[in-house]
Write a protein that holds these residues in place. Sequence first.
Motif, PDB file in Angstrom:
ATOM      1  N   THR A 146      56.632  59.900  58.254  1.00  0.00           N
ATOM      2  CA  THR A 146      56.824  61.340  58.471  1.00  0.00           C
ATOM      3  C   THR A 146      58.269  61.769  58.283  1.00  0.00           C
ATOM      4  O   THR A 146      58.556  62.948  58.120  1.00  0.00           O
ATOM      5  CB  THR A 146      56.362  61.755  59.878  1.00  0.00           C
TER       6      THR A 146
ATOM      7  N   GLU B 291      61.217  69.736  49.584  1.00  0.00           N
ATOM      8  CA  GLU B 291      60.339  70.369  50.572  1.00  0.00           C
ATOM      9  C   GLU B 291      58.928  69.806  50.489  1.00  0.00           C
ATOM     10  O   GLU B 291      58.344  69.687  49.415  1.00  0.00           O
ATOM     11  CB  GLU B 291      60.314  71.882  50.409  1.00  0.00           C
TER      12      GLU B 291
ATOM     13  N   PRO C  81      55.405  70.019  53.210  1.00  0.00           N
ATOM     14  CA  PRO C  81      54.882  70.489  54.498  1.00  0.00           C
ATOM     15  C   PRO C  81      54.524  69.363  55.462  1.00  0.00           C
ATOM     16  O   PRO C  81      54.392  69.593  56.670  1.00  0.00           O
ATOM     17  CB  PRO C  81      53.640  71.293  54.101  1.00  0.00           C
ATOM     18  N   GLY C  82      54.389  68.146  54.951  1.00  0.00           N
ATOM     19  CA  GLY C  82      54.084  67.029  55.834  1.00  0.00           C
ATOM     20  C   GLY C  82      55.318  66.328  56.369  1.00  0.00           C
ATOM     21  O   GLY C  82      55.210  65.490  57.269  1.00  0.00           O
TER      22      GLY C  82
ATOM     23  N   TRP D 147      61.284  69.169  57.457  1.00  0.00           N
ATOM     24  CA  TRP D 147      60.933  70.469  56.888  1.00  0.00           C
ATOM     25  C   TRP D 147      60.002  71.250  57.814  1.00  0.00           C
ATOM     26  O   TRP D 147      60.100  72.471  57.918  1.00  0.00           O
ATOM     27  CB  TRP D 147      60.297  70.282  55.503  1.00  0.00           C
ATOM     28  N   ARG D 148      59.109  70.561  58.522  1.00  0.00           N
ATOM     29  CA  ARG D 148      58.238  71.259  59.475  1.00  0.00           C
ATOM     30  C   ARG D 148      59.059  71.918  60.569  1.00  0.00           C
ATOM     31  O   ARG D 148      58.811  73.058  60.963  1.00  0.00           O
ATOM     32  CB  ARG D 148      57.226  70.283  60.082  1.00  0.00           C
TER      33      ARG D 148
ATOM     34  N   ARG E  93      61.147  74.959  59.130  1.00  0.00           N
ATOM     35  CA  ARG E  93      60.328  76.149  58.908  1.00  0.00           C
ATOM     36  C   ARG E  93      59.814  76.728  60.224  1.00  0.00           C
ATOM     37  O   ARG E  93      59.756  77.955  60.395  1.00  0.00           O
ATOM     38  CB  ARG E  93      59.154  75.812  57.983  1.00  0.00           C
ATOM     39  N   ALA E  94      59.465  75.868  61.174  1.00  0.00           N
ATOM     40  CA  ALA E  94      58.940  76.349  62.454  1.00  0.00           C
ATOM     41  C   ALA E  94      59.966  77.190  63.208  1.00  0.00           C
ATOM     42  O   ALA E  94      59.609  78.155  63.892  1.00  0.00           O
ATOM     43  CB  ALA E  94      58.497  75.167  63.314  1.00  0.00           C
TER      44      ALA E  94
ATOM     45  N   GLU F 249      51.710  70.751  64.251  1.00  0.00           N
ATOM     46  CA  GLU F 249      52.353  71.732  63.391  1.00  0.00           C
ATOM     47  C   GLU F 249      53.266  72.645  64.185  1.00  0.00           C
ATOM     48  O   GLU F 249      54.367  72.990  63.753  1.00  0.00           O
ATOM     49  CB  GLU F 249      51.289  72.556  62.666  1.00  0.00           C
ATOM     50  N   GLU F 250      52.827  73.059  65.374  1.00  0.00           N
ATOM     51  CA  GLU F 250      53.593  74.022  66.162  1.00  0.00           C
ATOM     52  C   GLU F 250      54.343  73.394  67.329  1.00  0.00           C
ATOM     53  O   GLU F 250      55.132  74.065  67.976  1.00  0.00           O
ATOM     54  CB  GLU F 250      52.648  75.113  66.701  1.00  0.00           C
TER      55      GLU F 250
END
Length: 356
Positions: free
Chosen positions: A127, A198, A200-201, A205-206, A209-210, A252-253
């Motif tokens: 990750t 970039e 998304p996984g 970067w997560r 962006r979050a 994700e959040e």
Amino acid sequence: MSTLRVTAELLTVHEHPNADALELAQVGLYRAVVAKGAYRSGDAAVYIPEQAVLPPELIAELGLTGRLAGKASDRVKAVRLRGELSQGIVCRPRALADVDLVRAAAEGTDFAELLGVTKWVPPVPTTMDGEVEAAPDLLPWVDIENVQRYPDVFEPGEPVVLTEKVHGTACLVTYVAEDERVYVSSKGFGAKGLALKEDPGNLYWRAVRAYDVPAVAARLAARLGATRVGIFGEVYGAGVQDLAYGANGRAEEGVGYAVFDVSAEIDGRVRWLGADELPADELPLVPRLYAGPYDIATVLELATGRETVSGRELHLREGVVIRSAVERYSPVVGGRAIAKAVSPAYLIRKGGTEYE
């Protein structure tokens, strides 16, 4: 992590309170357990710090076969020996038998290469990995030395700020104002001038962006008149390291993020923002634990205890980061006047992870 240097040091030797056959050799504010009578105060010896990886022949020479950390039993790690914390190895390797160690101590000679000692590099989980690209405009982070190794970085009474050291993984974000380009990297990749493409996984970067880090960097650049802004934060949570602070790095959040430093290039010169200049109203910051005159006893006391990131004292604290209230250069470390102090409980915890 700190830089790796294997140097000769002048020792101060103390009694071991719980063992007749052992003593404590002090280097800086570190203490390493040694055999009684091996050294006297004022003697010079070689100090091999924590996180050093030793070659097999040196391990055998020092009688440490099977006694060091790591899968190969070759890594120096803090341990408790008869109740006393021992950090690093004090020795006189045969390869340096003809070396004037007193002179080497005065000159700060580094023996790492000669002895075949290298710095341990943590593994990179999937990750935190990813496809990389050259990033010549990336603003780099710096290694922070331990104040116990370099106790003279700060002057007694000097105004300092102490923040909690969060056990996550360092995330480097650079915003380039000219073309609004955003680079995201880890500490390891950033040291090589590389950025992560970039994905998304990808954990970094997560988090970026979050928390909408690029937008904050853009506003800082406009406000400061900067051509580049670097925002340095710690990404944390379950799945990142063994200390999670109630966050979830797998979700994700739920990933945790806290800024610990910001740099900006203004008029062609890169400067670090002071502790009171960080964007506290726009991004979460690492907790501030103390602001006032520098005192090593206060530093070591605050390095221990329970974490404050979650607000619930969920687990032990990693330590603290100390910096001058006003940014300045330190000739002791040859860079910023910034250092860390790590909790002994953190150093000897079971099942700890150290991903970078």
